[in-house]
Design a protein around this motif. Structure first.
Motif, PDB file in Angstrom:
ATOM      1  N   ILE A   1      26.038  14.505 102.404  1.00  0.00           N
ATOM      2  CA  ILE A   1      26.651  15.602 103.357  1.00  0.00           C
ATOM      3  C   ILE A   1      28.143  15.773 103.362  1.00  0.00           C
ATOM      4  N   GLU A   2      28.974  14.917 103.214  1.00  0.00           N
ATOM      5  CA  GLU A   2      30.194  14.820 103.048  1.00  0.00           C
ATOM      6  C   GLU A   2      30.664  15.845 101.749  1.00  0.00           C
ATOM      7  N   GLU A   3      29.908  15.536 100.753  1.00  0.00           N
ATOM      8  CA  GLU A   3      30.255  16.333  99.621  1.00  0.00           C
ATOM      9  C   GLU A   3      29.921  17.713  99.700  1.00  0.00           C
ATOM     10  N   ALA A   4      28.985  18.217 100.421  1.00  0.00           N
ATOM     11  CA  ALA A   4      28.574  19.729 100.599  1.00  0.00           C
ATOM     12  C   ALA A   4      29.209  20.398 101.634  1.00  0.00           C
ATOM     13  N   THR A   5      29.327  21.699 101.094  1.00  0.00           N
ATOM     14  CA  THR A   5      30.168  22.592 102.206  1.00  0.00           C
ATOM     15  C   THR A   5      29.387  23.362 103.150  1.00  0.00           C
TER      16      THR A   5
ATOM     17  N   ILE B   1      32.416  26.525  95.534  1.00  0.00           N
ATOM     18  CA  ILE B   1      33.446  26.407  94.261  1.00  0.00           C
ATOM     19  C   ILE B   1      33.853  27.657  93.831  1.00  0.00           C
ATOM     20  N   ASP B   2      35.121  27.930  94.103  1.00  0.00           N
ATOM     21  CA  ASP B   2      35.809  29.052  93.511  1.00  0.00           C
ATOM     22  C   ASP B   2      34.890  30.427  94.209  1.00  0.00           C
ATOM     23  N   SER B   3      34.474  30.432  95.464  1.00  0.00           N
ATOM     24  CA  SER B   3      34.007  31.468  96.169  1.00  0.00           C
ATOM     25  C   SER B   3      32.341  31.701  95.883  1.00  0.00           C
ATOM     26  N   LYS B   4      31.831  30.638  95.106  1.00  0.00           N
ATOM     27  CA  LYS B   4      30.435  30.774  94.752  1.00  0.00           C
ATOM     28  C   LYS B   4      29.747  29.384  95.172  1.00  0.00           C
ATOM     29  N   ASN B   5      28.529  29.794  95.632  1.00  0.00           N
ATOM     30  CA  ASN B   5      27.572  28.397  96.069  1.00  0.00           C
ATOM     31  C   ASN B   5      26.873  27.801  94.878  1.00  0.00           C
TER      32      ASN B   5
ATOM     33  N   ASP C   1      28.795  34.482 101.973  1.00  0.00           N
ATOM     34  CA  ASP C   1      28.179  33.482 100.894  1.00  0.00           C
ATOM     35  C   ASP C   1      26.533  34.313 100.516  1.00  0.00           C
ATOM     36  N   LEU C   2      26.540  35.372 101.103  1.00  0.00           N
ATOM     37  CA  LEU C   2      25.165  36.076 100.788  1.00  0.00           C
ATOM     38  C   LEU C   2      25.298  37.236 100.172  1.00  0.00           C
ATOM     39  N   ASP C   3      24.498  37.747  99.371  1.00  0.00           N
ATOM     40  CA  ASP C   3      24.414  38.969  98.723  1.00  0.00           C
ATOM     41  C   ASP C   3      23.167  39.891  99.063  1.00  0.00           C
TER      42      ASP C   3
END
Length: 167
Positions: free
Chosen positions: A35-39, A118-122, A77-79
């Motif tokens: 969880i710490e590594e996830a955004t 990362i760089d505006s992409k999930n 984050d959604l398209d």
């Protein structure tokens, strides 16, 4: 007979060594560390997939999910109201690329995903470690690790506990 037996033994050993060399190894990470590594995180349902070749000529699969619940997932984050994640592998024009250890998704499957932006992409956080199957265990919703489902420490966690850790 002795020479033939040695050749067969050598061939079997060679096959075993090759399989071991190409196997993906996963490190066990505690829920806290994952969880710490996830955004962000989300409960999702796979709607469709699109397979393509990227600029580097790699076969890629784009997964498009409807978001059932989300945690720290921003609107941008959604398209078109869909969460899209791209991963290597897939079948394109009759050619199949298999990435050992890559998570598998099935149409209409519901999953819980830990995500990393990362760089505006999930992306799926920690590759396959970031995917959990959703199970109903006697009325309690439980997230089950795709990689370590039988591990007593990180194989399963109640939805309630996971959400508590995320917040």
């Amino acid at each position: 007979v002795c020479c033939m037996s040695k050749k067969i033994t050598f061939a079997v050993l060679l096959i075993l060594i090759q399989n071991v060399c190409f196997a993906t190894m996963f490190s066990r990470l505690s829920f806290d560390k994952q969880i710490e590594e996830a955004t962000s995180a989300a409960e999702v349902k796979l709607e469709n997939t699109r397979v393509f070749k990227n600029a580097s000529d790699w076969i890629m699969t784009e997964y498009s999910f409807s978001v059932l619940e989300s945690y720290n997932l921003a609107d941008d984050d959604l398209d078109n109201q869909k969460l899209k994640i791209t991963m290597p592998g897939g079948t394109y024009n009759g050619i199949t690329s298999v990435i050992d250890g890559a998570p598998q998704f099935n149409k209409d499957e519901k999953s819980f995903l830990l995500l990393k932006k990362i760089d505006s992409k999930n992306y799926l956080s920690n590759f396959s470690l970031g995917k959990y199957r959703i199970q109903n265990n006697e009325g309690e919703i439980v997230y089950v690790s795709e990689v370590f489902p039988m591990d007593p420490l990180i194989g399963r966690i109640s939805k309630e506990k996971m959400i508590e850790l995320i917040k």
